[in-house]
Motif scaffolding. Structure first.
Motif, PDB file in Angstrom:
ATOM      1  N   GLN A 146     -45.907 -14.717 -50.231  1.00 56.82           N
ATOM      2  CA  GLN A 146     -45.538 -14.283 -48.888  1.00 56.82           C
ATOM      3  C   GLN A 146     -44.027 -14.152 -48.812  1.00 56.82           C
ATOM      4  O   GLN A 146     -43.287 -15.047 -49.220  1.00 56.82           O
ATOM      5  CB  GLN A 146     -46.035 -15.299 -47.849  1.00 56.82           C
ATOM      6  N   ALA A 147     -43.567 -13.026 -48.274  1.00 53.94           N
ATOM      7  CA  ALA A 147     -42.132 -12.827 -48.099  1.00 53.94           C
ATOM      8  C   ALA A 147     -41.619 -13.783 -47.033  1.00 53.94           C
ATOM      9  O   ALA A 147     -42.240 -13.967 -45.999  1.00 53.94           O
ATOM     10  CB  ALA A 147     -41.846 -11.383 -47.696  1.00 53.94           C
ATOM     11  N   HIS A 148     -40.485 -14.409 -47.295  1.00 58.10           N
ATOM     12  CA  HIS A 148     -39.898 -15.357 -46.352  1.00 58.10           C
ATOM     13  C   HIS A 148     -38.581 -14.825 -45.829  1.00 58.10           C
ATOM     14  O   HIS A 148     -37.544 -15.488 -45.904  1.00 58.10           O
ATOM     15  CB  HIS A 148     -39.676 -16.710 -47.041  1.00 58.10           C
ATOM     16  N   GLY A 149     -38.608 -13.616 -45.293  1.00 54.94           N
ATOM     17  CA  GLY A 149     -37.352 -13.028 -44.854  1.00 54.94           C
ATOM     18  C   GLY A 149     -36.526 -12.653 -46.072  1.00 54.94           C
ATOM     19  O   GLY A 149     -37.025 -12.564 -47.190  1.00 54.94           O
ATOM     20  N   GLU A 150     -35.242 -12.435 -45.866  1.00 54.68           N
ATOM     21  CA  GLU A 150     -34.376 -12.067 -46.982  1.00 54.68           C
ATOM     22  C   GLU A 150     -33.895 -13.313 -47.695  1.00 54.68           C
ATOM     23  O   GLU A 150     -33.216 -14.154 -47.113  1.00 54.68           O
ATOM     24  CB  GLU A 150     -33.177 -11.251 -46.487  1.00 54.68           C
ATOM     25  N   ILE A 151     -34.262 -13.441 -48.955  1.00 51.13           N
ATOM     26  CA  ILE A 151     -33.828 -14.569 -49.772  1.00 51.13           C
ATOM     27  C   ILE A 151     -32.600 -14.133 -50.549  1.00 51.13           C
ATOM     28  O   ILE A 151     -32.674 -13.257 -51.410  1.00 51.13           O
ATOM     29  CB  ILE A 151     -34.949 -15.008 -50.731  1.00 51.13           C
ATOM     30  N   VAL A 152     -31.456 -14.720 -50.234  1.00 50.23           N
ATOM     31  CA  VAL A 152     -30.198 -14.342 -50.870  1.00 50.23           C
ATOM     32  C   VAL A 152     -29.767 -15.468 -51.804  1.00 50.23           C
ATOM     33  O   VAL A 152     -29.502 -16.583 -51.354  1.00 50.23           O
ATOM     34  CB  VAL A 152     -29.099 -14.071 -49.823  1.00 50.23           C
ATOM     35  N   PHE A 153     -29.708 -15.164 -53.089  1.00 48.55           N
ATOM     36  CA  PHE A 153     -29.387 -16.192 -54.067  1.00 48.55           C
ATOM     37  C   PHE A 153     -27.900 -16.205 -54.404  1.00 48.55           C
ATOM     38  O   PHE A 153     -27.275 -15.158 -54.560  1.00 48.55           O
ATOM     39  CB  PHE A 153     -30.207 -15.979 -55.343  1.00 48.55           C
ATOM     40  N   ARG A 154     -27.363 -17.429 -54.521  1.00 48.25           N
ATOM     41  CA  ARG A 154     -25.975 -17.661 -54.916  1.00 48.25           C
ATOM     42  C   ARG A 154     -25.959 -18.451 -56.217  1.00 48.25           C
ATOM     43  O   ARG A 154     -26.940 -19.107 -56.570  1.00 48.25           O
ATOM     44  CB  ARG A 154     -25.233 -18.394 -53.802  1.00 48.25           C
ATOM     45  N   GLU A 155     -24.826 -18.430 -56.893  1.00 49.06           N
ATOM     46  CA  GLU A 155     -24.753 -18.987 -58.246  1.00 49.06           C
ATOM     47  C   GLU A 155     -25.136 -20.456 -58.322  1.00 49.06           C
ATOM     48  O   GLU A 155     -25.633 -20.922 -59.354  1.00 49.06           O
ATOM     49  CB  GLU A 155     -23.341 -18.796 -58.808  1.00 49.06           C
ATOM     50  N   GLY A 156     -24.944 -21.213 -57.262  1.00 49.65           N
ATOM     51  CA  GLY A 156     -25.265 -22.636 -57.296  1.00 49.65           C
ATOM     52  C   GLY A 156     -26.702 -22.965 -56.967  1.00 49.65           C
ATOM     53  O   GLY A 156     -27.105 -24.137 -57.009  1.00 49.65           O
ATOM     54  N   ASP A 157     -27.514 -21.958 -56.644  1.00 48.59           N
ATOM     55  CA  ASP A 157     -28.913 -22.203 -56.301  1.00 48.59           C
ATOM     56  C   ASP A 157     -29.727 -22.611 -57.522  1.00 48.59           C
ATOM     57  O   ASP A 157     -29.346 -22.347 -58.666  1.00 48.59           O
ATOM     58  CB  ASP A 157     -29.531 -20.950 -55.661  1.00 48.59           C
ATOM     59  N   ALA A 158     -30.870 -23.232 -57.246  1.00 49.86           N
ATOM     60  CA  ALA A 158     -31.712 -23.752 -58.327  1.00 49.86           C
ATOM     61  C   ALA A 158     -32.248 -22.633 -59.206  1.00 49.86           C
ATOM     62  O   ALA A 158     -32.667 -21.577 -58.719  1.00 49.86           O
ATOM     63  CB  ALA A 158     -32.873 -24.543 -57.735  1.00 49.86           C
ATOM     64  N   LEU A 159     -32.224 -22.882 -60.507  1.00 51.14           N
ATOM     65  CA  LEU A 159     -32.848 -21.963 -61.457  1.00 51.14           C
ATOM     66  C   LEU A 159     -34.321 -22.322 -61.587  1.00 51.14           C
ATOM     67  O   LEU A 159     -34.721 -23.457 -61.329  1.00 51.14           O
ATOM     68  CB  LEU A 159     -32.160 -22.067 -62.818  1.00 51.14           C
ATOM     69  N   GLY A 160     -35.121 -21.355 -61.971  1.00 53.89           N
ATOM     70  CA  GLY A 160     -36.551 -21.647 -62.093  1.00 53.89           C
ATOM     71  C   GLY A 160     -37.285 -20.524 -62.765  1.00 53.89           C
ATOM     72  O   GLY A 160     -36.963 -20.135 -63.878  1.00 53.89           O
ATOM     73  N   GLY A 161     -38.257 -19.976 -62.046  1.00 55.47           N
ATOM     74  CA  GLY A 161     -39.048 -18.886 -62.604  1.00 55.47           C
ATOM     75  C   GLY A 161     -40.514 -19.210 -62.552  1.00 55.47           C
ATOM     76  O   GLY A 161     -40.973 -20.116 -63.242  1.00 55.47           O
ATOM     77  N   ARG A 162     -41.265 -18.483 -61.736  1.00 54.20           N
ATOM     78  CA  ARG A 162     -42.682 -18.786 -61.549  1.00 54.20           C
ATOM     79  C   ARG A 162     -43.594 -17.830 -62.304  1.00 54.20           C
ATOM     80  O   ARG A 162     -44.806 -17.851 -62.116  1.00 54.20           O
ATOM     81  CB  ARG A 162     -43.002 -18.800 -60.047  1.00 54.20           C
ATOM     82  N   ASP A 163     -43.022 -16.981 -63.119  1.00 51.40           N
ATOM     83  CA  ASP A 163     -43.789 -16.182 -64.064  1.00 51.40           C
ATOM     84  C   ASP A 163     -43.093 -16.326 -65.403  1.00 51.40           C
ATOM     85  O   ASP A 163     -41.930 -16.757 -65.473  1.00 51.40           O
ATOM     86  CB  ASP A 163     -43.855 -14.713 -63.611  1.00 51.40           C
ATOM     87  N   PRO A 164     -43.751 -15.986 -66.509  1.00 49.74           N
ATOM     88  CA  PRO A 164     -43.154 -16.245 -67.835  1.00 49.74           C
ATOM     89  C   PRO A 164     -41.805 -15.581 -68.051  1.00 49.74           C
ATOM     90  O   PRO A 164     -40.897 -16.202 -68.617  1.00 49.74           O
ATOM     91  CB  PRO A 164     -44.215 -15.709 -68.797  1.00 49.74           C
ATOM     92  N   TYR A 165     -41.661 -14.318 -67.626  1.00 48.96           N
ATOM     93  CA  TYR A 165     -40.368 -13.657 -67.821  1.00 48.96           C
ATOM     94  C   TYR A 165     -39.265 -14.381 -67.051  1.00 48.96           C
ATOM     95  O   TYR A 165     -38.203 -14.702 -67.612  1.00 48.96           O
ATOM     96  CB  TYR A 165     -40.421 -12.197 -67.365  1.00 48.96           C
TER      97      TYR A 165
END
Length: 361
Positions: A146-165
């Motif tokens: 589900q889209a949660h509005g505009e998600i704007v990422f900055r360099e200090g935000d958490a790294l992750g990844g919910r798909d293999p790529y």
């Protein structure tokens, strides 16, 4: 000195190891580097598509090796042979949906391939700076369902990844940081990472690329099949982040910047549907669009935007092309290709036009 002249003065004569030089973004980077007088040595797999930008540009590489990052011996041999001054690491498995189909291969290339390269470079006495290109997908993004509005990422935000790529790109960041802190920092060698938004531009025929699908449909006056027309992405012409990479590596090598990671993205994100309409309009095609049934498709993040203010404040980098201008450049490029024009000439002309934009302060 004008910004483009400053860039040329730094890169001219430098011995550059460019991984991924046969790819779309790598080919644009190589064209600009060679145009500025750099000695470019390429390391990459053979191009997957026909046509492809690598063959069309037919650039004058100092040397190249068609090989796999997963082959540690080949990576070591290339580094020992080239003894690079600077390294731009762009080689990767870059596709989200292929990552779902081939998770282990994706992770082996993006994670272990990066480790192989950095391991070979840690004993390379010539190297002064390394830039590892990761992705905006490296951030932990929870908008898959589900889209949660505009998600704007900055360099200090958490790294992750919910798909293999995406996970592989988050891990690539961690691998790069661990090598920087364990080996390169003590030697005074700059090792930084760059996270770019979705790149588009002339010469991209890769699978699962929006622009590829639109251009192919427009050229044949057929409706464009879209998977997720409402998905938003930070679309930008490929030359924008490439400019950022070149400026960034120069700045950290010259000790004019000390940040370890930077975002490179446009000021706004746009939906797939909006970008598609712009391209079809610019092409002069009114075939329209259709939507694929994606009920059983692999999930991708629905919304994504980047905050690139740190790159602006650190490097004076900023996006130059508006989205309509970007689209016009792509349409110009692909119409010229269909007309049989020399694509190296046109690519270099577009790079020259971008350099002129950089100099308009």
């Amino acid at each position: 000195m004008r910004p483009s002249e400053n860039l040329r003065s730094f890169w001219s004569g430098k011995r550059v190891l460019l991984t991924g030089h046969t790819g779309f973004k790598g080919s644009w980077a190589a064209a600009w580097l060679i145009k500025m007088g750099a000695e470019v040595h390429g390391f990459a797999l053979a191009p997957e598509t026909d046509p492809n930008l690598y063959d069309l540009l037919d650039l004058d590489y100092a040397s190249e090796m068609i090989a796999d990052l997963r082959d540690r011996a080949d990576v070591q041999n290339m580094v020992h042979k080239v003894r690079p001054d600077l390294v731009l690491h762009m080689a990767a498995q870059p596709l989200v949906r292929r990552g779902y189909r081939e998770p282990v291969e994706t992770m082996a290339t993006n994670i272990m391939g990066t480790a192989h390269l950095l391991d070979a470079l840690r004993d390379c006495e010539s190297v002064k700076g390394i830039l590892v290109v990761t992705s905006d997908k490296a951030y932990d993004n929870d908008s898959y369902d589900q889209a949660h509005g505009e998600i704007v990422f900055r360099e200090g935000d958490a790294l992750g990844g919910r798909d293999p790529y995406s996970a592989s790109k988050g891990c690539q960041e961690i691998v790069a940081r661990s090598f920087e802190q364990s080996y390169f920092r003590a030697k005074g060698i700059a090792l930084v990472t760059a996270r770019a938004g979705n790149v588009v531009g002339g010469g991209d025929w890769s699978e699962d690329r929006l622009m590829t699908d639109i251009i192919r449909a427009a050229a044949n006056n057929k409706a464009v099949e879209l998977r997720n027309p409402g998905t938003t992405r930070p679309w930008q012409h490929v030359i924008e982040p490439v400019a950022g990479y070149l400026m960034y590596l120069q700045a950290v090598v010259e000790k004019k910047a000390s940040v370890s990671a930077l975002n490179f993205g446009p000021k706004e994100s746009h939906t797939v549907a909006h970008v598609t309409d712009l391209v079809l309009d610019a092409w002069g095609c009114d075939a329209g669009t259709t939507q694929q049934d994606v009920s059983a498709a692999s999930k991708e993040a629905l919304t994504l935007a980047l905050d690139s203010s740190l790159a602006t404040n650190t490097l004076a980098w900023q996006p130059r092309l508006t989205l309509p201008e970007c689209v016009n450049w792509i349409v110009e490029w692909h119409k010229a290709h269909l007309a049989g024009q020399n694509m190296r000439d046109l690519t270099e002309t577009q790079i020259t036009s971008f350099e002129a934009m950089m100099d308009k302060e």
